[in-house]
Design a protein around this motif. Structure first.
Motif: not given
Length: 673
Positions: A277-284
């Motif tokens: 749901f957010n870019q930071r988690l997607a990057d992780g």
């Protein structure tokens, strides 16, 4: 000569001070390059049951523990002189007779007699969990032969303690069995170090660069290696949408990662969407994929993206570029439409009705709005009232269209209709992490994208961490996971003490609108830690000073910087957290700062230590949110969300948790205590 490094060494190294770690790494390099280097001052551990344990000098007090046998060297542990010798004296390295895996085994007789006696005494009081398991079964779980009888004495009170003394794979299998899941028997391996259980405990280093990489980066074993209880959900085939749920720290993200990797590996035509749901988690998620899929060609079959950004890009490709309507655009259009129609209605209610009903479910006309069940809404409304409001919503939709704007929900619904109509679909599978916060339009889009394919949709989430949406029945949005929803019960990240107290913030059982249930009972953590510190102070200054002192205590044992976070409810409380951080930096002259974040921004993150500050009576639950509530049902929903927020914050901590407030503190702190 082969040189390996064990995860027990990495764990022990992390507990040393920065200067001690540097010295230990230098000695480790020397041991790999030249094990006979006289500067290492090698000494056999004479009192060890395993004659192949040696120590090597790091400095006046620190020693490496190495296991040297047949031209192979294993870097096994590191610590202060007496601790290093004691560690080696209590262990042996064996090849398990049933699985063939290399194991570091704690010698049963060296465990204090009082502990063994307590196992026996407790077994008299409570039922023994594994009393009926035969030797072959326990051996298939990786239990060493000399621990079989002790394992059979385990009760619900002693199983965690016993598991902590076993090789990790055996301890995990025991905890899995204790939660009601049947462990999968381990395979047999000819090479002890090639066995899957050994491969995740011992890393082969063939060059200086290999060793440097192993020493510099935490192994993050839980992000790469699967417990058998998790592996089932990765390997299993489902004939429809499936979901894995579990409390914080049970490895849902790990399962999602491995599921995506498995789908990409087994089909050259696969194109897997891995989303959250957010870019930071997607990057992780994206950063972890190379650990699972070294082959770039396979890795390129996976697209990691936030659903909102993906929808915007896909919409532009299919229908042409368009401006996305912001919440302010929508609010302005609603206000004008209501004024033009002379409809008197609370602005907050109007915006919620648009967002949660009309826009979310793509309500097409007056009749559909009049007859639509109130999905995701708790306020009832007469048909005549709906008729009056429909004119406002229809005018709002027309106004946005006239401005050349579409809401994100409209984009998602348009794409869903496009793919349901037979258009070529860009993905064969979708794997969704943090799925508890998925929206109605996003679920409609995913259902059209891959919901009709075997293994097409897979969701991982925790109902207890839902903070961004109201509950709604997934089946109504085209995704039915009933009968294909499973729970994870083993916690890998958070200590037993933090997990058990954090769970008190939530009901024993959490139920979705479609009846899917997540029971919080039966979950166990793999390790112990100090109990959380839950404190109230007379004023904010006293709390700031206490948190700064707590940070200084952590720094004294070299827990600082990115390993520590100060979390608060909202931006309004950030200054209090920053004041504690600045006071800590002044007291200790530290250059590495702990992170300061609001609670919702910490989702998906983890730290060795977390302080949740400013839990005051009017802060959590947030007073202005409660004042916006229009009925009792809405108050209940807000209270549940606020509890979930505090639960998210508390469960970011692995080892140490501090929760505090000033003046009159939040009622939630009573539940934690």
């Amino acid at each position: 000569m082969t040189f390996r490094i064990a995860d027990t060494f990495s764990d022990a190294l992390a507990k040393l001070s920065g200067q001690e770690q540097k010295a230990a790494k230098t000695a480790a390099f020397d041991a790999q390059m030249n094990p006979d280097n006289p500067g290492l001052q090698m000494h056999r551990v004479d009192r060890a049951r395993d004659p192949h344990f040696w120590t090597a000098r790091v400095n006046r007090d620190i020693r490496l523990v190495l296991h040297k046998k047949g031209g192979a060297t294993l870097l096994a542990w590191v610590g202060h002189h007496d601790d290093a010798y004691a560690w080696a004296e209590r262990r042996r390295i064996d090849v398990h007779p049933r699985t063939g895996a290399a194991q570091i085994v704690e010698i049963r007789e060296t465990v204090e007699d009082v502990i063994i006696q307590r196992y026996v005494e407790e077994a008299v009081k409570k039922p023994r969990l594994f009393a009926e398991e035969d030797d072959e079964t326990l051996l298939s779980w990786g239990v060493p032969e000399d621990w079989l009888d002790t394992v059979r004495e385990a009760t619900e009170d002693t199983v965690l303690d016993i598991a902590s003394h076993l090789p990790q794979e055996a301890g995990e299998a025991l905890l899995q069995a204790a939660t009601g899941e049947r462990p999968t028997p381990a395979p047999r391996a000819e090479d002890p170090y090639e066995h899957p259980d050994a491969a995740r405990r011992f890393r082969l280093t063939t060059t200086e660069a290999d060793l440097a990489a192993a020493l510099e980066a935490p192994w993050e074993k839980w992000t790469v290696w699967l417990h058998p209880a998790q592996k089932e959900f990765v390997d299993r085939n489902f004939n429809g949408p499936a979901r894995v749920i579990g409390s914080a720290g049970t490895g849902k993200t790990v399962v999602a990662l491995h599921r995506a990797a498995r789908l990409a590996r087994e089909n050259t035509d696969a194109h897997v969407l891995l989303t959250t749901f957010n870019q930071r988690l997607a990057d992780g998620l994206s950063a972890k994929l190379p650990m699972l899929l070294p082959d770039k060609a396979v890795r390129d079959r996976i697209t990691t993206s936030v659903l909102g950004a993906l929808a915007h890009d896909l919409y532009a490709k299919v229908f042409g570029s368009i401006d996305e309507a912001t919440p302010d655009d929508v609010a302005e259009a609603l206000t004008k439409a209501a004024a033009d129609a002379d409809v008197k209605v609370d602005q907050g209610f109007l915006e919620d009705e648009w967002r949660l009903v009309v826009d979310a479910w793509a309500v097409a006309d007056r009749d559909a709005y009049r007859d639509l069940p109130r999905l995701g809404r708790l306020t009832r409304m007469a048909a005549s009232r709906r008729d009056a409001l429909w004119d406002v919503f229809a005018a709002t939709r027309a106004a946005l269209k006239g401005q050349g704007k579409r809401t994100r929900a409209q984009m998602l619904h348009a794409l869903a209709a496009h793919y349901r109509g037979g258009a070529s679909r860009p993905f064969t599978h979708a794997v969704v992490d943090e799925a508890q916060d998925i929206s109605v339009p996003e679920l409609h889009f995913l259902a059209a994208l891959a919901g009709d394919r075997p293994n097409g949709l897979f969701f991982a989430g925790d109902i207890g961490q839902r903070i961004f949406r109201a509950p709604f029945p997934w089946k109504a949005a085209g995704v039915d996971v009933r009968g294909r929803s499973r729970s994870l019960k083993v916690n890998y990240r958070t200590s037993q003490q933090i997990r058990s107290q954090s769970d008190r913030l939530l009901p024993v059982s959490l139920t979705e609108a479609d009846g899917n249930e997540d029971r919080r009972t039966g979950v166990v953590s793999l390790f112990d830690g100090p109990p959380p510190e839950i404190t109230e102070f007379p004023d904010a200054d006293a709390e700031i000073k206490a948190v700064a002192a707590w940070l200084a205590d952590l720094a004294a044992i070299d827990v600082t910087g990115s390993e520590v976070a100060l979390l608060v409810r909202s931006e309004d409380e950030i200054p209090r957290a920053k004041a504690a951080k600045e006071l800590f930096l002044t007291l200790t002259s530290r250059e590495v700062e702990p992170e300061v974040r609001v609670m919702h921004d910490a989702k998906g993150a983890e730290y060795r230590a977390v302080a949740v500050m400013a839990c005051d009576e009017d802060v959590i639950p947030k007073e202005d949110r409660l004042l916006e509530a229009r009925d009792e049902a809405m108050i209940e929903e807000i209270m549940a969300t606020e509890r979930h927020l505090l639960y998210v914050a508390a469960t970011r901590a692995r080892e140490r948790l501090w929760v505090s407030g000033a003046g009159r503190v939040s009622e939630f702190l009573e539940d934690l205590i």
